[in-house]
Design an enzyme around this catalytic site. Sequence first.
Site, PDB file in Angstrom:
ATOM      1  N   ASP A 266       0.724  -1.072  -0.089  1.00 41.08           N
ATOM      2  CA  ASP A 266      -0.087  -0.183  -0.127  1.00 41.08           C
ATOM      3  C   ASP A 266       0.714   1.134   0.037  1.00 41.08           C
ATOM      4  O   ASP A 266       1.938   1.367   0.707  1.00 41.08           O
ATOM      5  CB  ASP A 266      -0.953   0.046   1.234  1.00 41.08           C
ATOM      6  CG  ASP A 266      -1.950   0.983   1.417  1.00 41.08           C
ATOM      7  OD1 ASP A 266      -3.270   0.395   0.870  1.00 41.08           O
ATOM      8  OD2 ASP A 266      -1.741   2.201   1.262  1.00 41.08           O
TER       9      ASP A 266
ATOM     10  N   ASN B 128     -13.068  -3.158   2.502  1.00 36.99           N
ATOM     11  CA  ASN B 128     -13.901  -2.061   2.728  1.00 36.99           C
ATOM     12  C   ASN B 128     -14.822  -2.164   1.353  1.00 36.99           C
ATOM     13  O   ASN B 128     -14.378  -2.020   0.216  1.00 36.99           O
ATOM     14  CB  ASN B 128     -13.168  -0.559   2.691  1.00 36.99           C
ATOM     15  CG  ASN B 128     -12.337  -0.612   4.061  1.00 36.99           C
ATOM     16  OD1 ASN B 128     -13.152  -0.851   4.935  1.00 36.99           O
ATOM     17  ND2 ASN B 128     -11.380  -0.071   3.925  1.00 36.99           N
TER      18      ASN B 128
ATOM     19  N   GLN C  55     -14.759   3.017   0.692  1.00 34.70           N
ATOM     20  CA  GLN C  55     -13.961   2.263  -0.581  1.00 34.70           C
ATOM     21  C   GLN C  55     -13.476   3.353  -1.399  1.00 34.70           C
ATOM     22  O   GLN C  55     -14.536   4.336  -1.930  1.00 34.70           O
ATOM     23  CB  GLN C  55     -15.047   1.223  -1.026  1.00 34.70           C
ATOM     24  CG  GLN C  55     -14.455   0.319  -2.152  1.00 34.70           C
ATOM     25  CD  GLN C  55     -14.940  -0.729  -2.811  1.00 34.70           C
ATOM     26  OE1 GLN C  55     -16.154  -0.826  -2.562  1.00 34.70           O
ATOM     27  NE2 GLN C  55     -14.544  -1.343  -3.846  1.00 34.70           N
TER      28      GLN C  55
ATOM     29  N   HIS D 229     -10.121  -5.194  -2.744  1.00 32.70           N
ATOM     30  CA  HIS D 229      -8.660  -5.334  -2.421  1.00 32.70           C
ATOM     31  C   HIS D 229      -8.702  -5.643  -1.060  1.00 32.70           C
ATOM     32  O   HIS D 229      -9.610  -5.054  -0.208  1.00 32.70           O
ATOM     33  CB  HIS D 229      -7.694  -3.942  -2.683  1.00 32.70           C
ATOM     34  CG  HIS D 229      -8.621  -2.753  -2.279  1.00 32.70           C
ATOM     35  ND1 HIS D 229      -9.686  -2.193  -3.025  1.00 32.70           N
ATOM     36  CD2 HIS D 229      -8.437  -1.876  -1.361  1.00 32.70           C
ATOM     37  CE1 HIS D 229     -10.071  -0.987  -2.676  1.00 32.70           C
ATOM     38  NE2 HIS D 229      -9.319  -0.807  -1.589  1.00 32.70           N
TER      39      HIS D 229
ATOM     40  N   HIS E  69      -6.837  -5.636   2.375  1.00 31.43           N
ATOM     41  CA  HIS E  69      -5.873  -5.224   3.113  1.00 31.43           C
ATOM     42  C   HIS E  69      -5.358  -6.291   4.117  1.00 31.43           C
ATOM     43  O   HIS E  69      -6.070  -6.780   4.962  1.00 31.43           O
ATOM     44  CB  HIS E  69      -6.305  -3.933   3.935  1.00 31.43           C
ATOM     45  CG  HIS E  69      -6.819  -2.850   3.145  1.00 31.43           C
ATOM     46  ND1 HIS E  69      -6.110  -1.708   2.980  1.00 31.43           N
ATOM     47  CD2 HIS E  69      -8.005  -2.599   2.657  1.00 31.43           C
ATOM     48  CE1 HIS E  69      -6.652  -0.823   2.248  1.00 31.43           C
ATOM     49  NE2 HIS E  69      -8.055  -1.314   2.155  1.00 31.43           N
TER      50      HIS E  69
END
Lengths: 114, 114
Positions: B30, B87, B94, B100, B102
Amino acid sequence: MDECIFCKIIKGDLPAKVLYKDEQVTAFHDINPVAPTHILLIPNKHIASINEIAPEDEALFGYMMTSVKKIAELTGVEKSGYRLIANTGPDANQEVFHIHFHVIGGQRMRHPMG
Amino acid sequence: MDECIFCKIIKGDLPAKVLYKDEQVTAFHDINPVAPTHILLIPNKHIASINEIAPEDEALFGYMMTSVKKIAELTGVEKSGYRLIANTGPDANQEVFHIHFHVIGGQRMRHPMG
């Protein structure tokens, strides 16, 4: 897993406010909700954590993911949004060693992720 | 999905610090990490959010879950612990509409979940 409280909920030996149940998964309300919607979605098969998911469990966890969507629909948060969380091990404060997906929604998330 | 930044990362058209890549999934760091380990794990197939996962995607998402375990191993957090977050929609903020996961670890989680 005689001692696992989530296995007991699946078997009906411990009370829980069950939202959804089928042959593969069970979803019930968290007893300490952090938001208006706070559901725990668990596989009926006892698997301690993500670290213990085996390749033969992949079909089950694919179904867990479409079940997350189902939970969002059942609780009416699919459009407003929701956060899926699964905690593994000490740094994430995992408390029950039976995999559980938190599905949290019904309000804007108030906390950063980490 | 020409405009999707995660599709561009998968194709190599946008730079990213890629940790792992295979035919089904891509994992990269990230750019705004919230913890020492903060990896984004994405399916190579463009799917906007959990709300759009179809039954035919279940095998892919089962593989995503064993890939989470692989990411934890690669980053050395499988024993210390980690939090998985996905999310969906506005209440969860989001930001990129390509699913995705995390994977966050390397320190004790500092924030409540909701």
